[in-house]
Design a protein around this motif. Structure first.
Motif, PDB file in Angstrom:
ATOM      1  N   MET A 152      -8.634 -81.239 -36.938  1.00  0.00           N
ATOM      2  CA  MET A 152      -8.370 -79.972 -36.263  1.00  0.00           C
ATOM      3  C   MET A 152      -9.536 -79.719 -35.310  1.00  0.00           C
ATOM      4  O   MET A 152     -10.670 -79.524 -35.747  1.00  0.00           O
ATOM      5  CB  MET A 152      -8.176 -78.856 -37.284  1.00  0.00           C
ATOM      6  N   SER A 153      -9.239 -79.748 -34.023  1.00  0.00           N
ATOM      7  CA  SER A 153     -10.297 -79.794 -33.013  1.00  0.00           C
ATOM      8  C   SER A 153     -11.082 -78.504 -32.879  1.00  0.00           C
ATOM      9  O   SER A 153     -12.249 -78.522 -32.501  1.00  0.00           O
ATOM     10  CB  SER A 153      -9.709 -80.173 -31.648  1.00  0.00           C
ATOM     11  N   HIS A 154     -10.457 -77.367 -33.205  1.00  0.00           N
ATOM     12  CA  HIS A 154     -11.158 -76.087 -33.104  1.00  0.00           C
ATOM     13  C   HIS A 154     -10.368 -75.003 -33.822  1.00  0.00           C
ATOM     14  O   HIS A 154      -9.175 -75.179 -34.112  1.00  0.00           O
ATOM     15  CB  HIS A 154     -11.421 -75.712 -31.648  1.00  0.00           C
ATOM     16  N   PRO A 155     -10.997 -73.860 -34.139  1.00  0.00           N
ATOM     17  CA  PRO A 155     -10.406 -72.881 -35.045  1.00  0.00           C
ATOM     18  C   PRO A 155      -9.527 -71.813 -34.402  1.00  0.00           C
ATOM     19  O   PRO A 155      -9.618 -70.625 -34.747  1.00  0.00           O
ATOM     20  CB  PRO A 155     -11.637 -72.259 -35.704  1.00  0.00           C
ATOM     21  N   HIS A 156      -8.660 -72.198 -33.471  1.00  0.00           N
ATOM     22  CA  HIS A 156      -7.646 -71.273 -32.976  1.00  0.00           C
ATOM     23  C   HIS A 156      -6.351 -71.558 -33.716  1.00  0.00           C
ATOM     24  O   HIS A 156      -6.001 -72.715 -33.959  1.00  0.00           O
ATOM     25  CB  HIS A 156      -7.462 -71.426 -31.462  1.00  0.00           C
ATOM     26  N   VAL A 157      -5.610 -70.508 -34.020  1.00  0.00           N
ATOM     27  CA  VAL A 157      -4.509 -70.612 -34.967  1.00  0.00           C
ATOM     28  C   VAL A 157      -3.422 -71.595 -34.519  1.00  0.00           C
ATOM     29  O   VAL A 157      -2.758 -72.216 -35.350  1.00  0.00           O
ATOM     30  CB  VAL A 157      -3.913 -69.209 -35.242  1.00  0.00           C
ATOM     31  N   ASP A 158      -3.248 -71.785 -33.200  1.00  0.00           N
ATOM     32  CA  ASP A 158      -2.216 -72.715 -32.746  1.00  0.00           C
ATOM     33  C   ASP A 158      -2.621 -74.172 -32.954  1.00  0.00           C
ATOM     34  O   ASP A 158      -1.842 -75.078 -32.655  1.00  0.00           O
ATOM     35  CB  ASP A 158      -1.866 -72.475 -31.268  1.00  0.00           C
ATOM     36  N   HIS A 159      -3.814 -74.391 -33.524  1.00  0.00           N
ATOM     37  CA  HIS A 159      -4.284 -75.750 -33.781  1.00  0.00           C
ATOM     38  C   HIS A 159      -4.412 -76.056 -35.275  1.00  0.00           C
ATOM     39  O   HIS A 159      -4.759 -77.170 -35.637  1.00  0.00           O
ATOM     40  CB  HIS A 159      -5.619 -75.982 -33.076  1.00  0.00           C
ATOM     41  N   TYR A 160      -4.131 -75.073 -36.114  1.00  0.00           N
ATOM     42  CA  TYR A 160      -4.178 -75.343 -37.557  1.00  0.00           C
ATOM     43  C   TYR A 160      -3.062 -74.660 -38.347  1.00  0.00           C
ATOM     44  O   TYR A 160      -2.764 -75.050 -39.483  1.00  0.00           O
ATOM     45  CB  TYR A 160      -5.535 -74.926 -38.143  1.00  0.00           C
ATOM     46  N   GLY A 161      -2.406 -73.642 -37.789  1.00  0.00           N
ATOM     47  CA  GLY A 161      -1.484 -72.814 -38.552  1.00  0.00           C
ATOM     48  C   GLY A 161      -0.285 -73.540 -39.129  1.00  0.00           C
ATOM     49  O   GLY A 161       0.302 -73.105 -40.111  1.00  0.00           O
ATOM     50  N   GLY A 162       0.085 -74.687 -38.547  1.00  0.00           N
ATOM     51  CA  GLY A 162       1.248 -75.432 -39.036  1.00  0.00           C
ATOM     52  C   GLY A 162       0.915 -76.514 -40.039  1.00  0.00           C
ATOM     53  O   GLY A 162       1.779 -77.324 -40.385  1.00  0.00           O
ATOM     54  N   ILE A 163      -0.319 -76.517 -40.553  1.00  0.00           N
ATOM     55  CA  ILE A 163      -0.766 -77.646 -41.384  1.00  0.00           C
ATOM     56  C   ILE A 163       0.114 -77.876 -42.607  1.00  0.00           C
ATOM     57  O   ILE A 163       0.356 -79.019 -43.010  1.00  0.00           O
ATOM     58  CB  ILE A 163      -2.254 -77.461 -41.795  1.00  0.00           C
ATOM     59  N   LYS A 164       0.657 -76.805 -43.199  1.00  0.00           N
ATOM     60  CA  LYS A 164       1.482 -76.983 -44.401  1.00  0.00           C
ATOM     61  C   LYS A 164       2.892 -77.461 -44.095  1.00  0.00           C
ATOM     62  O   LYS A 164       3.668 -77.714 -45.014  1.00  0.00           O
ATOM     63  CB  LYS A 164       1.506 -75.688 -45.222  1.00  0.00           C
ATOM     64  N   GLY A 165       3.199 -77.630 -42.830  1.00  0.00           N
ATOM     65  CA  GLY A 165       4.428 -78.326 -42.462  1.00  0.00           C
ATOM     66  C   GLY A 165       4.235 -79.829 -42.452  1.00  0.00           C
ATOM     67  O   GLY A 165       5.206 -80.597 -42.349  1.00  0.00           O
ATOM     68  N   ILE A 166       2.960 -80.263 -42.572  1.00  0.00           N
ATOM     69  CA  ILE A 166       2.600 -81.683 -42.559  1.00  0.00           C
ATOM     70  C   ILE A 166       2.191 -82.165 -43.943  1.00  0.00           C
ATOM     71  O   ILE A 166       2.620 -83.226 -44.406  1.00  0.00           O
ATOM     72  CB  ILE A 166       1.435 -81.932 -41.568  1.00  0.00           C
ATOM     73  N   VAL A 167       1.352 -81.396 -44.619  1.00  0.00           N
ATOM     74  CA  VAL A 167       0.886 -81.745 -45.970  1.00  0.00           C
ATOM     75  C   VAL A 167       0.795 -80.472 -46.799  1.00  0.00           C
ATOM     76  O   VAL A 167       0.756 -79.357 -46.267  1.00  0.00           O
ATOM     77  CB  VAL A 167      -0.507 -82.422 -45.941  1.00  0.00           C
ATOM     78  N   THR A 168       0.731 -80.644 -48.116  1.00  0.00           N
ATOM     79  CA  THR A 168       0.502 -79.518 -49.018  1.00  0.00           C
ATOM     80  C   THR A 168      -0.933 -79.579 -49.532  1.00  0.00           C
ATOM     81  O   THR A 168      -1.595 -80.620 -49.455  1.00  0.00           O
ATOM     82  CB  THR A 168       1.464 -79.571 -50.220  1.00  0.00           C
ATOM     83  N   GLU A 169      -1.398 -78.457 -50.066  1.00  0.00           N
ATOM     84  CA  GLU A 169      -2.740 -78.447 -50.662  1.00  0.00           C
ATOM     85  C   GLU A 169      -2.828 -79.444 -51.816  1.00  0.00           C
ATOM     86  O   GLU A 169      -3.857 -80.111 -52.005  1.00  0.00           O
ATOM     87  CB  GLU A 169      -3.082 -77.041 -51.157  1.00  0.00           C
ATOM     88  N   LYS A 170      -1.747 -79.554 -52.561  1.00  0.00           N
ATOM     89  CA  LYS A 170      -1.714 -80.493 -53.693  1.00  0.00           C
ATOM     90  C   LYS A 170      -1.880 -81.927 -53.211  1.00  0.00           C
ATOM     91  O   LYS A 170      -2.660 -82.701 -53.790  1.00  0.00           O
ATOM     92  CB  LYS A 170      -0.401 -80.339 -54.456  1.00  0.00           C
ATOM     93  N   GLU A 171      -1.196 -82.279 -52.129  1.00  0.00           N
ATOM     94  CA  GLU A 171      -1.309 -83.636 -51.584  1.00  0.00           C
ATOM     95  C   GLU A 171      -2.726 -83.908 -51.079  1.00  0.00           C
ATOM     96  O   GLU A 171      -3.273 -84.998 -51.271  1.00  0.00           O
ATOM     97  CB  GLU A 171      -0.314 -83.825 -50.432  1.00  0.00           C
ATOM     98  N   VAL A 172      -3.322 -82.909 -50.428  1.00  0.00           N
ATOM     99  CA  VAL A 172      -4.682 -83.075 -49.913  1.00  0.00           C
ATOM    100  C   VAL A 172      -5.646 -83.371 -51.050  1.00  0.00           C
ATOM    101  O   VAL A 172      -6.507 -84.267 -50.942  1.00  0.00           O
ATOM    102  CB  VAL A 172      -5.130 -81.817 -49.139  1.00  0.00           C
TER     103      VAL A 172
END
Length: 655
Positions: free
Chosen positions: A175-195
């Motif tokens: 995640m290149s920087h902390p703006h929401v459009d760059h991290y907000g969809g992360i749980k559409g890719i992986v879950t906390e459990k998987e991480v």
């Protein structure tokens, strides 16, 4: 808290007709078309720019692998959170009179969506959200860069990749920087459990989480509301509505998620090798975000520029509100990247818009992009030292002709005018040195005095109407908005102000300026919206990631100190999963000290960190389960009864 005024324009349609003004006709709540003067202004754009040059369109189309015929994404409730179908009106058409032709072209290019190959082993899904999501092919899986804003969007992008390129596990997320459009969809890719179970690295620049929380929580309510104006979330899509914002089509309104990073990059030159892919990171703090980094793929001769090069002029100050950015540093880091990687680079790609290919083209692209920010920084400072004020400079400064002519340095997102104001603010602050402006009246109070001095409101409106017909839209918007702040029920002033902002919107090259003008016009005509479906569905993930001190800082923000000025408390906070703190309320001001306890405190609260979250959210059931109180049993009531809540849809264009 600003009081929200519901103004039902539909109930009162046509009102006072101002005779003798010509052109515009009656003032009413309807949207208008382009005036002849706006049409002329937009026609002039064709003589300013080379519309035969379609290189940027070719780059936007290059490498397309697949795209669905229609792209409409919905959340679980059926709400549309993202739609490219809404922009079908763009296809195979010339710019209408109600859109700046340059912005129309940029919007057409941003309407090119789907899965694209950047270079061998690097792919992007573009047009599935405001941001691009990038997939780097490793030996066995994917390294994913910037997983979009909404989980619905990132999930759909992942499904497209799975379908076209085959299913592969996620091996890392950057995640290149902390703006929401760059991290907000992360749980559409992986879950906390998987991480946790698969030990998936989530790689970020140092300071990422601190800035993600502070930006999206401390001032999050106000930023969210203002972002609606910037991104046009309350607007319909169409020839008189929202276009692109220069770095994408706009903001998705799906579910925002967050997973805490587990690997921080601290200095330029650090490397990570994951799944056979070697990445070298370049730190670029203080550029587009307080914490940001570029990434170099030496084996592929590919340079990821995060949001430091985006194919348009970006923001040194973003209209939604944020910390002012450093134009000098921004230019410097681009040139540093060119120095480190420019000799070998074959493709530059980033989190918005499309890549650029070819070594010579890339080096020119980076040099011109750096020149924009350096010019705005240095030229503004030159004017500052000559005694000019922020408003004066913003009306004086203009890019050199050779920079203006490039399609990738046009002002689709940021503008030279408001970026110059950012430089002024960075170095000089809000005060222009004129003592008259040290402590001005509130807008409503000064507006009432203006009207009192100027006299008859109808005469003011008549003059404003005449100026409208002369094309003086900025002045008309200013003077009629004064009338609105003096009397929000003045429908003629509301409608004429809306009409003026509408014409400013139709002429704007910046998509964000267009959206802001049109959003203001819409709310003047129809009243401040209260439709919660227009905002993203924020999860609790980010607030759960707040440190204890961040939670106490946020509690201080929620505490109305003026109302609580007689409140004085001392509370020992004994955290079962962290260090103890002493919380002191002094004349309604909340202070805290780490590692301190007071034997004479009013109460001691024993709880896990989650108990503090329950106090902040007002969850009484969770408080009973997790918070043990010794001493004054009413201490939480005394504290929380003075804590406020925030109305998301506060007024902007009226008191």
């Amino acid at each position: 808290m600003k009081k929200r005024r519901i103004f039902c324009a539909a109930a009162v349609v046509a009102v006072l007709s101002l005779s003798g003004c010509g052109g515009q006709g009656d003032l009413d709540s309807s949207a208008k078309g382009a005036t002849e003067l706006t049409k002329e202004a937009n026609e002039k754009v064709y003589t300013m720019l080379d519309f035969k040059d379609e290189q940027e369109k070719k780059y936007a189309e290059k490498g397309l692998i697949a795209a669905p015929e229609e792209l409409v994404l919905k959340d679980e409730s059926g709400k549309i959170v993202w739609s490219q179908k809404a922009y079908d009106f763009l296809e195979n058409k010339e710019a209408p009179a109600t859109v700046n032709p340059s912005l129309w072209r940029n919007t057409q290019n941003n309407h090119l969506y789907g899965l694209f190959e950047v270079t061998e082993g690097i792919y992007q899904v573009r047009g599935y959200d405001m941001t691009n999501i990038t997939f780097i092919k490793g030996n066995t899986g994917w390294i994913v860069f910037d997983p979009l804003m909404s989980t619905e969007c990132s999930k759909a992008a992942m499904q497209l990749v799975d379908k076209e390129l085959g299913k592969r596990p996620v091996k890392a997320i950057v995640m290149s920087h902390p703006h929401v459009d760059h991290y907000g969809g992360i749980k559409g890719i992986v879950t906390e459990k998987e991480v946790k179970e698969k030990n998936i690295p989530i790689i970020v620049p140092e300071g990422f989480e601190e800035h993600a929380v502070s930006e999206n929580v401390y001032a999050g309510n106000a930023m969210g509301r203002r972002a609606g104006y910037q991104y046009g979330t309350i607007l319909d899509k169409g020839e008189t509505g929202a276009m692109s914002i220069g770095i994408g089509m706009g903001q998705s309104t799906g579910t925002v998620s967050y997973i805490s990073p587990n690997d921080e990059i601290k200095k330029t030159g650090e490397t990570r090798t994951i799944d056979g892919i070697k990445m070298e990171f370049q730190m670029t703090p203080g550029t587009e975000a307080p914490a940001e980094m570029n990434t170099w793929f030496a084996d592929k001769k590919a340079l990821w520029m995060a949001e430091n090069c985006t194919g348009t002029l970006h923001n040194l100050y973003t209209l939604r509100g944020a910390q002012v950015r450093d134009g000098n540093a921004w230019a410097g880091y681009i040139m540093e990247a060119a120095g480190r990687y420019g000799k070998d680079v074959k493709v530059v790609f980033q989190a918005h818009n499309w890549p650029h290919w070819g070594n010579q083209e890339i080096n020119t692209y980076m040099k011109n992009t750096a020149s924009m920010y350096k010019f705005i920084n240095d030229q503004t400072l030159m004017y500052i030292n000559q005694g000019y004020t922020s408003d004066e400079i913003s009306n004086m400064i203009k890019l050199p002709k050779d920079l203006e002519k490039n399609w990738y340095t046009r002002q689709y997102y940021g503008t030279v005018a408001h970026d110059s104001k950012a430089v002024y603010q960075r170095y000089m602050g809000w005060y222009d040195a004129n003592p008259v402006n040290l402590n001005p009246l509130s807008p409503s109070d000064s507006a009432q005095k203006y009207v009192e001095y100027m006299g008859d409101t109808d005469e003011i409106l008549k003059k404003a109407k005449a100026d409208f017909d002369k094309g003086e839209y900025q002045w008309v918007a200013e003077i009629t908005n004064v009338l609105v702040f003096a009397d929000p029920e003045n429908k003629d002033a509301r409608y004429l102000c809306a009409d003026a902002m509408e014409q400013l919107a139709y002429q704007a090259e910046s998509g964000t300026w267009r959206n802001a003008y049109l959003s203001g016009a819409k709310e003047l005509r129809q009243g401040t919206t209260s439709d919660m479906s227009l905002k993203a569905n924020s999860s609790a993930d980010l607030k759960k990631s707040m440190t204890t001190e961040m939670m106490m800082d946020y509690m201080g923000i929620l505490l109305d100190s003026n109302k609580a000025q007689d409140l004085n408390l001392k509370i020992n906070l004994s955290f079962t999963d962290g260090d103890p703190y002493l919380l002191t309320v002094n004349s309604g001001v909340l202070l805290y000290q780490k590692g301190v306890q007071d034997t004479k405190a009013d109460a001691t609260l024993t709880m896990p960190k989650a108990g503090m979250a329950a106090i902040l959210t007002g969850d009484k059931d969770a408080q009973k389960k997790s918070v043990k109180i010794e001493g004054d049993q009413d201490v939480l009531k005394k504290l929380t009864e003075h804590m406020t809540s925030f109305d998301y849809f506060f007024n902007i264009v009226e008191p």
